[in-house]
Scaffold this active site. Structure first.
Site, PDB file in Angstrom:
ATOM      1  N   SER A 142       0.861  -1.178   0.000  1.00  0.00           N
ATOM      2  CA  SER A 142       0.000   0.000   0.000  1.00  0.00           C
ATOM      3  C   SER A 142       0.896   1.226   0.000  1.00  0.00           C
ATOM      4  O   SER A 142       2.092   1.139   0.311  1.00  0.00           O
ATOM      5  CB  SER A 142      -0.868  -0.007   1.263  1.00  0.00           C
ATOM      6  OG  SER A 142      -1.512   1.239   1.472  1.00  0.00           O
ATOM      7  N   TYR A 155      -2.443  -1.413  10.274  1.00  0.00           N
ATOM      8  CA  TYR A 155      -2.342  -1.534   8.816  1.00  0.00           C
ATOM      9  C   TYR A 155      -1.000  -1.006   8.317  1.00  0.00           C
ATOM     10  O   TYR A 155      -0.327  -1.644   7.497  1.00  0.00           O
ATOM     11  CB  TYR A 155      -3.494  -0.757   8.185  1.00  0.00           C
ATOM     12  CG  TYR A 155      -3.669  -0.962   6.696  1.00  0.00           C
ATOM     13  CD1 TYR A 155      -4.306  -2.095   6.198  1.00  0.00           C
ATOM     14  CD2 TYR A 155      -3.241  -0.003   5.786  1.00  0.00           C
ATOM     15  CE1 TYR A 155      -4.498  -2.276   4.830  1.00  0.00           C
ATOM     16  CE2 TYR A 155      -3.425  -0.169   4.426  1.00  0.00           C
ATOM     17  CZ  TYR A 155      -4.051  -1.306   3.952  1.00  0.00           C
ATOM     18  OH  TYR A 155      -4.239  -1.469   2.605  1.00  0.00           O
TER      19      TYR A 155
END
Length: 260
Positions: A142, A155
């Site tokens: 990401s 995350y």
């Protein structure tokens, strides 16, 4: 570059980014195992891809946090196709809280799916790749592999960790012809992102429209979401690249949200 007759496993591939990568691979002639928690969902997606051709797909039940389930799923692919040429570790979730309020069980759950899942699937596939002298492992990172955002401590930690794991695999796997790379998308309009919009609006005390325009897309060059097709094209390049010249790398696909 194509993936004609290559054997591929994609986790979390019954829908979303994983399903679009699978579609791109099948269009390139690959055989793709749709690995997902629910076998019925995986088989439904696989049937649609097989009907599309020119490659084919099959459904595989897999909980990426369970070593026995991962090993069984990879064994099913080996039994069917005799090899694993490409692994895309894509399964993931998102949970948002301020760090001081982050439930430890949620922290462990998120890290397990992202990091344990990448570790266990890689561990299961690498012996087969080493044996055949080639292979490509792709982790779904990401922009948060490079950057941090409020509310996303677990995350961000997980996505940063995938960079390190890919680099180790690229060094260990080089002598066996195995490469590892990381795709780092920006915000992609999937159910995972749609779920975050009201959650972040509530946590930050702003409107959902502000979450989209300011928090998610404010740093892009054009105010646009990255598409699943954008990510699938990068996944195809990483899978089909013909040599170890492209290994241990990460590629950001984010409409300029993060630049390096």
């Amino acid at each position: 570059m194509n993936l004609q007759d290559k054997s591929c496993i994609i986790t979390g591939a019954a829908r979303g980014i994983g399903a679009t990568i699978a579609k791109r691979y099948v269009k390139s002639g690959a055989k793709v195992a749709i690995a997902d928690l629910r076998l019925s969902d995986a088989e439904q997606t696989a049937a649609g891809l097989t009907a599309m051709g020119p490659g084919s797909a099959m459904g595989v039940e897999m909980n990426v946090t369970d070593e026995a389930a991962v090993n069984a799923g990879v064994a099913k692919v080996i039994d069917a196709w005799g090899s694993v040429d490409v692994l895309v570790s894509n399964a993931g979730i998102q949970i948002v809280h301020e760090l001081q309020d982050f439930p430890f069980d949620d922290w462990k759950k998120l890290l397990s799916i992202h990091l344990d899942g990448a570790f266990l699937t890689s561990k299961a596939c690498l012996p087969h790749m080493y044996g055949q002298g080639s292979g490509a492992i792709i982790f779904m990172g990401s922009v948060h592999s490079k950057e941090a955002s409020p509310l996303k401590s677990a995350y961000v930690t997980a996505k940063h960790g995938l960079l390190g794991l890919a680099r180790v695999i690229s060094k260990e796997g080089a002598k066996h012809g195995v490469r590892a790379n990381v795709i780092c998308p920006g915000f992609v309009r999937t159910p995972l992102v749609d779920k975050q919009i009201p959650e972040q609006a509530a946590e930050l005390g702003i409107s959902e429209d502000e979450v989209i325009k300011r928090v998610m897309l404010g740093g892009t060059v054009d105010g646009e979401f990255t598409t699943v097709e954008d990510v699938a094209e990068v996944a195809h390049v990483f899978a089909a690249f013909p040599s170890n010249a492209l290994t241990g790398q990460s590629l950001v696909v984010s409409h300029g949200w993060f630049m390096e």
